[in-house]
Design a protein around this motif. Structure first.
Motif, PDB file in Angstrom:
ATOM      1  N   PRO A  60       0.812  -1.112  -0.073  1.00  0.00           N
ATOM      2  CA  PRO A  60       0.023   0.076  -0.110  1.00  0.00           C
ATOM      3  C   PRO A  60       0.979   1.170  -0.080  1.00  0.00           C
ATOM      4  CG  PRO A  60       0.203  -0.901   2.156  1.00  0.00           C
ATOM      5  CD  PRO A  60       0.821  -1.954   1.544  1.00  0.00           C
ATOM      6  N   ASP A  61       0.302   2.318  -0.220  1.00  0.00           N
ATOM      7  CA  ASP A  61       0.989   3.684  -0.138  1.00  0.00           C
ATOM      8  C   ASP A  61       0.977   4.016   1.359  1.00  0.00           C
ATOM      9  OD1 ASP A  61       1.598   6.344  -0.178  1.00  0.00           O
ATOM     10  OD2 ASP A  61       0.114   6.930  -1.369  1.00  0.00           O
ATOM     11  N   PRO A  62       2.405   4.489   1.741  1.00  0.00           N
ATOM     12  CA  PRO A  62       2.861   4.566   3.144  1.00  0.00           C
ATOM     13  C   PRO A  62       1.845   5.729   3.847  1.00  0.00           C
ATOM     14  CG  PRO A  62       4.689   4.129   1.750  1.00  0.00           C
ATOM     15  CD  PRO A  62       3.623   4.206   0.883  1.00  0.00           C
ATOM     16  N   SER A  63       1.734   6.466   2.875  1.00  0.00           N
ATOM     17  CA  SER A  63       0.886   7.754   3.377  1.00  0.00           C
ATOM     18  C   SER A  63      -0.596   7.191   3.953  1.00  0.00           C
ATOM     19  CB  SER A  63       0.689   8.953   2.210  1.00  0.00           C
ATOM     20  OG  SER A  63      -0.379   8.250   1.341  1.00  0.00           O
ATOM     21  N   GLU A  64      -0.936   6.036   3.734  1.00  0.00           N
ATOM     22  CA  GLU A  64      -2.329   5.417   4.163  1.00  0.00           C
ATOM     23  C   GLU A  64      -2.237   5.202   5.601  1.00  0.00           C
ATOM     24  OE1 GLU A  64      -4.106   2.375   1.907  1.00  0.00           O
ATOM     25  OE2 GLU A  64      -3.373   3.077   0.059  1.00  0.00           O
TER      26      GLU A  64
END
Length: 67
Positions: A60-64
């Protein structure tokens, strides 16, 4: 893959068997959680019906997580 309270069940696409594991077996760098339906790769443990060294295939996108 199904997950409840840190316990997960995965099905091996090759032999159609189910294996259980918990968050301690997730070795993907930085992420100790898996979402239901994610693709993973794992090693079958010497213990019956257990998976170990579980790797997430879809990162996943780490910002999530750290936004």
């Amino acid at each position: 893959m199904n997950g409840t309270l840190g316990s997960y069940i995965v099905r091996d696409d090759e032999d159609q068997r189910y294996y259980g594991f918990d968050y301690r077996q997730i070795v993907t760098e930085g992420f100790r959680t898996i979402r239901t339906g994610e693709r993973v790769r794992f090693h079958v443990s010497a213990s019956p019906d257990r998976a170990e060294f579980v790797l997430r295939l879809d990162q996943p996108d780490p910002s999530e997580y750290y936004g």
